[in-house]
Write a protein that holds these residues in place. Structure first.
Motif, PDB file in Angstrom:
ATOM      1  N   VAL A 117       0.830  -1.202   0.000  1.00  0.00           N
ATOM      2  CA  VAL A 117       0.000   0.000   0.000  1.00  0.00           C
ATOM      3  C   VAL A 117       0.864   1.251   0.000  1.00  0.00           C
ATOM      4  O   VAL A 117       0.334   2.358   0.033  1.00  0.00           O
ATOM      5  N   GLY A 118       2.164   1.070  -0.026  1.00  0.00           N
ATOM      6  CA  GLY A 118       2.997   2.267  -0.133  1.00  0.00           C
ATOM      7  C   GLY A 118       4.439   1.945   0.160  1.00  0.00           C
ATOM      8  O   GLY A 118       4.763   0.885   0.672  1.00  0.00           O
ATOM      9  N   PHE A 119       5.284   2.866  -0.233  1.00  0.00           N
ATOM     10  CA  PHE A 119       6.689   2.729   0.129  1.00  0.00           C
ATOM     11  C   PHE A 119       7.286   4.113   0.255  1.00  0.00           C
ATOM     12  O   PHE A 119       6.722   5.107  -0.197  1.00  0.00           O
ATOM     13  N   GLU A 120       8.422   4.171   0.891  1.00  0.00           N
ATOM     14  CA  GLU A 120       9.169   5.425   0.926  1.00  0.00           C
ATOM     15  C   GLU A 120      10.645   5.096   1.073  1.00  0.00           C
ATOM     16  O   GLU A 120      11.008   3.975   1.463  1.00  0.00           O
ATOM     17  N   GLY A 121      11.490   6.074   0.732  1.00  0.00           N
ATOM     18  CA  GLY A 121      12.927   5.906   0.890  1.00  0.00           C
ATOM     19  C   GLY A 121      13.532   5.007  -0.164  1.00  0.00           C
ATOM     20  O   GLY A 121      13.020   4.883  -1.277  1.00  0.00           O
ATOM     21  N   GLU A 122      14.633   4.352   0.211  1.00  0.00           N
ATOM     22  CA  GLU A 122      15.392   3.543  -0.740  1.00  0.00           C
ATOM     23  C   GLU A 122      15.058   2.070  -0.574  1.00  0.00           C
ATOM     24  O   GLU A 122      15.026   1.551   0.523  1.00  0.00           O
ATOM     25  N   LEU A 123      14.839   1.433  -1.724  1.00  0.00           N
ATOM     26  CA  LEU A 123      14.551   0.006  -1.698  1.00  0.00           C
ATOM     27  C   LEU A 123      15.526  -0.696  -2.617  1.00  0.00           C
ATOM     28  O   LEU A 123      16.025  -0.106  -3.572  1.00  0.00           O
TER      29      LEU A 123
ATOM     30  N   MET B   1      -4.201   3.994  -5.039  1.00  0.00           N
ATOM     31  CA  MET B   1      -3.254   2.974  -4.619  1.00  0.00           C
ATOM     32  C   MET B   1      -3.215   2.856  -3.105  1.00  0.00           C
ATOM     33  O   MET B   1      -3.132   1.781  -2.544  1.00  0.00           O
ATOM     34  N   VAL B   2      -3.279   3.979  -2.452  1.00  0.00           N
ATOM     35  CA  VAL B   2      -3.147   3.972  -1.003  1.00  0.00           C
ATOM     36  C   VAL B   2      -4.451   4.422  -0.383  1.00  0.00           C
ATOM     37  O   VAL B   2      -5.070   5.366  -0.835  1.00  0.00           O
ATOM     38  N   THR B   3      -4.856   3.671   0.649  1.00  0.00           N
ATOM     39  CA  THR B   3      -6.067   4.080   1.352  1.00  0.00           C
ATOM     40  C   THR B   3      -5.788   5.380   2.087  1.00  0.00           C
ATOM     41  O   THR B   3      -4.914   5.412   2.940  1.00  0.00           O
ATOM     42  N   PRO B   4      -6.460   6.437   1.701  1.00  0.00           N
ATOM     43  CA  PRO B   4      -6.155   7.698   2.377  1.00  0.00           C
ATOM     44  C   PRO B   4      -6.595   7.652   3.837  1.00  0.00           C
ATOM     45  O   PRO B   4      -7.583   7.004   4.178  1.00  0.00           O
ATOM     46  N   ALA B   5      -5.842   8.318   4.638  1.00  0.00           N
ATOM     47  CA  ALA B   5      -6.182   8.371   6.054  1.00  0.00           C
ATOM     48  C   ALA B   5      -7.348   9.326   6.230  1.00  0.00           C
ATOM     49  O   ALA B   5      -7.233  10.503   5.937  1.00  0.00           O
ATOM     50  N   THR B   6      -8.444   8.798   6.626  1.00  0.00           N
ATOM     51  CA  THR B   6      -9.628   9.642   6.733  1.00  0.00           C
ATOM     52  C   THR B   6     -10.090   9.773   8.170  1.00  0.00           C
ATOM     53  O   THR B   6     -11.173  10.236   8.430  1.00  0.00           O
ATOM     54  N   ARG B   7      -9.272   9.318   9.075  1.00  0.00           N
ATOM     55  CA  ARG B   7      -9.700   9.434  10.457  1.00  0.00           C
ATOM     56  C   ARG B   7      -8.538   9.893  11.309  1.00  0.00           C
ATOM     57  O   ARG B   7      -7.386   9.764  10.928  1.00  0.00           O
ATOM     58  N   SER B   8      -8.878  10.399  12.413  1.00  0.00           N
ATOM     59  CA  SER B   8      -7.855  10.845  13.345  1.00  0.00           C
ATOM     60  C   SER B   8      -7.255   9.627  14.021  1.00  0.00           C
ATOM     61  O   SER B   8      -7.885   8.582  14.145  1.00  0.00           O
ATOM     62  N   LEU B   9      -6.025   9.749  14.455  1.00  0.00           N
ATOM     63  CA  LEU B   9      -5.359   8.674  15.166  1.00  0.00           C
ATOM     64  C   LEU B   9      -5.964   8.485  16.545  1.00  0.00           C
ATOM     65  O   LEU B   9      -5.773   7.463  17.180  1.00  0.00           O
ATOM     66  N   ARG B  10      -6.662   9.473  17.019  1.00  0.00           N
ATOM     67  CA  ARG B  10      -7.094   9.471  18.417  1.00  0.00           C
ATOM     68  C   ARG B  10      -8.527   9.020  18.627  1.00  0.00           C
ATOM     69  O   ARG B  10      -8.960   8.860  19.744  1.00  0.00           O
ATOM     70  N   GLY B  11      -9.286   8.870  17.564  1.00  0.00           N
ATOM     71  CA  GLY B  11     -10.645   8.409  17.792  1.00  0.00           C
ATOM     72  C   GLY B  11     -11.629   8.899  16.751  1.00  0.00           C
ATOM     73  O   GLY B  11     -11.268   9.570  15.787  1.00  0.00           O
ATOM     74  N   PHE B  12     -12.865   8.533  16.954  1.00  0.00           N
ATOM     75  CA  PHE B  12     -13.944   8.900  16.031  1.00  0.00           C
ATOM     76  C   PHE B  12     -15.248   8.732  16.787  1.00  0.00           C
ATOM     77  O   PHE B  12     -15.257   8.386  17.969  1.00  0.00           O
TER      78      PHE B  12
END
Lengths: 179, 419
Positions: A117-123, B1-12
């Motif tokens: 689901v993602g990567f960053e930096g050097e691979l 490609m990436v599931t966007p972060a749609t929530r806070s880390l602290r709760g909902f």
């Protein structure tokens, strides 16, 4: 996909939109494994049905690379290994399948279908979006573990062991508010 | 490609009841049970699909409230989740509580509590090896042998807060426990997934202190599977016994060697039955020091008997110690061959006689003429006090052996291997 087993590290470019994550490890984190200092230089993020995990790409001070996996703050370090035997193709490494390595006997304890689901930096390889990838996790005695990565044919074998957070002597870790 | 972060880390907010749902274990939380309505939510899903409606018959209250932070095994940990689970054995429900502890660097730890018995639990990454040791399944892990204790199906009855796995009420899982007190290896198997964990028995006081809980922990009831036996050091009791018994033997040997066994009176008598008074008194004799006195009777009886009514009389005080002995000796031949019965000798032991002048009053009785000898000795060693001391010495190690055995019996009584 091109895999460079000679570990020719090259920046693969940046990727945004990494999922919200709470690993204490980050690019630039330094630590040691078996007295070998390493620096975290890259990261792959996987997700599967019941969660996600990180594979942090390590550059060891003496050369060579490895992976620090972090799944719900359980840590393990592995390196790519080649063995003189054929690994079973996907679908044949069932639960309980045994692999005898010089580290001792291991058996498949978990089969995980995950996706990048993602990567960053050097691979150490060129990143390419793929579909689901099958991972066969093997465990043995004394915290030894291995993963067969079926993203390629023939599959890749990573061997290492689980480690305690304190054993890694990590520096430059992420700070969590209130902790 | 990436599931966007749609929530806070602290709760909902809970999709079921709207109450604020806190997330303490950051993104590691896979399932969270709303503390207001009990609905189980998936915090990763932006639409917050409810995994299960609150449909719980009974609520349980954790004794360590969610959000409590304490120092556990050297690091700060926060209580993020709680579940009540139970097993049914012989139609009897046994329920216990489990707490999920979290630290962002050290990950998850667990506490379990059953009737006041606490275990510190964490997942293990190695696979214990099955091993054949004795009569029941045994596992080898970290050079220790764990004996099978119980296998049962555990049901989750109630959940609260966060879990790093997809928890659901009414979930069932097969659990097998193996013990090496104070350690407990548990296997949980669902379908084809096996999870191993290692628990260590901890006193409730340790939990109370770590999380600064008010009051005292409730007393633990009964004996728990991996509760360490309080009766340790059985071998120390036996070592102490061996030393003391050797000392006692040495004392007795010393007494045997140093005892005077002094003959203070000895005389041969001839008894002939006659119609007159048979009683007589002996000459006086001196008992030189306080202590044991032995009176020996040796009679030349042969298919006959002699009965002596004796009194040891103190000249000064006139006090008499009345004693009686019979000697009889018989022999003959029957279909089994020659036989004998009885003895020509008898002895009377007096443990404590004061010094002074004494004489014996003797009243013999017999069917025919008998020649006999009376001998009085002072300072004759006796085994009796040493035997009593030995018995007293052996009691503590025997208790020290049986109490841990009773404890172990109580432990295994709760297992699949109850006798």
């Amino acid at each position: 996909m091109v895999v460079r087993h000679d570990v020719n590290l090259s920046a693969m470019g940046m990727m945004s939109d990494l999922p919200v994550d709470s690993s204490p490890i980050q690019l630039g984190t330094e630590g040691r494994f078996d007295d070998k200092p390493f620096t975290v230089i890259g990261r792959l993020v996987y997700e599967y049905e019941n969660g996600g995990w990180n594979e942090w790409h390590l550059a060891f001070a003496g050369g060579g690379s490895g992976w620090l996996s972090d799944a719900q703050a359980e840590y393990g370090v592995t390196v790519l290994e080649t063995i003189d035997r054929m690994l079973p193709p996907a679908g044949q490494a069932n639960l309980g399948w045994r692999l005898d390595l010089q580290h001792g006997p291991l058996q498949v304890t978990t089969l995980t279908r995950a996706r990048y689901v993602g990567f960053e930096g050097e691979l150490p390889f060129a990143y390419e979006t793929t579909g689901d990838v099958l991972f066969a996790d093997l465990r043995g005695a004394a915290d030894v573990f291995a993963t067969i990565d079926y993203s390629e044919t023939p599959p890749l074998l990573f061997v290492g062991r689980f480690v305690e957070y304190d054993d890694l002597a990590l520096r430059n870790v992420r700070q969590f508010e209130g902790w | 490609m990436v599931t966007p972060a749609t929530r806070s880390l602290r709760g909902f907010n809970c999709a079921n009841c709207g109450a604020a749902v806190e997330l303490r274990a950051l993104t590691h939380t896979v399932a969270v049970a709303c503390t207001s309505c009990g609905a189980i939510l998936d915090p990763r899903d932006p639409t917050l699909v409810i995994l299960q409606e609150a449909a719980l018959r009974q609520r349980y209250t954790p004794v360590i409230p969610l959000g409590t932070r304490g120092t556990w095994q050297g690091h700060p940990f926060e209580v993020v989740g709680f579940q009540r689970r139970s097993i049914t054995v012989d139609d009897e429900d046994y329920g216990w509580n489990e707490y999920v502890l979290f630290n962002p660097y050290y990950g998850f730890r667990y506490l379990s509590e059953y009737n006041g018995h606490w275990n510190a639990v964490r997942a293990i990454r190695s696979v214990p090896a099955y091993s054949r040791q004795g009569d029941r399944p045994t596992l080898r892990y970290q050079d220790k042998y764990f004996r099978h204790f119980q296998t049962a199906v555990a049901t989750t009855d109630f959940v609260l807060g966060e879990f790093p796995w997809r928890v659901r009420a009414h979930d069932t899982v097969e659990t097998s426990d193996f013990i090496a007190p104070p350690l407990l290896l548990s296997l949980e198997a669902t379908g084809d997934e096996k999870t191993w964990s290692l628990g260590e028995y901890v006193p409730g006081e340790q939990v109370w202190e770590a999380f600064k809980l008010p009051g005292e922990p409730p007393a633990a009831e009964g004996v728990f599977a991996n509760q360490p036996s309080p009766y340790t050091g059985t071998s120390k009791f036996w070592s102490a016994f061996l030393i003391l018994a050797a000392l006692l033997l040495l004392l007795f040997a010393g007494r045997e060697v140093t005892a005077a066994r002094e003959v203070v009176y000895s005389h041969v008598y001839q008894f002939t039955p006659s119609p007159g008074e048979a009683a007589f008194v002996t000459d006086t004799f001196q008992v030189g020091s306080a202590g044991t006195v032995e009176i020996d009777v040796d009679a030349a009886v042969d298919n006959s008997w002699l009965y002596l009514d004796l009194a040891l009389v103190n000249m000064e005080s006139g006090t008499a110690l009345n004693l009686a002995r019979e000697v009889g000796y018989y022999s003959g031949t029957d279909s089994d061959g020659a036989w004998t019965e009885g003895s020509r000798h008898a002895e009377i032991r007096l443990p404590a006689v004061q010094p002074g002048q004494y004489y014996l009053r003797v009243e013999p009785e017999a069917a025919g003429a008998v020649r006999y000898n009376l001998t009085v000795r002072r300072d004759v060693p006796s085994l009796i006090p040493y035997a009593i001391a030995f018995v007293l010495l052996v009691i503590p190690p025997i208790l020290a052996t049986f109490r841990p055995m009773a404890f172990e019996r109580a432990r295994w009584q709760e297992s699949d291997h109850a006798s």
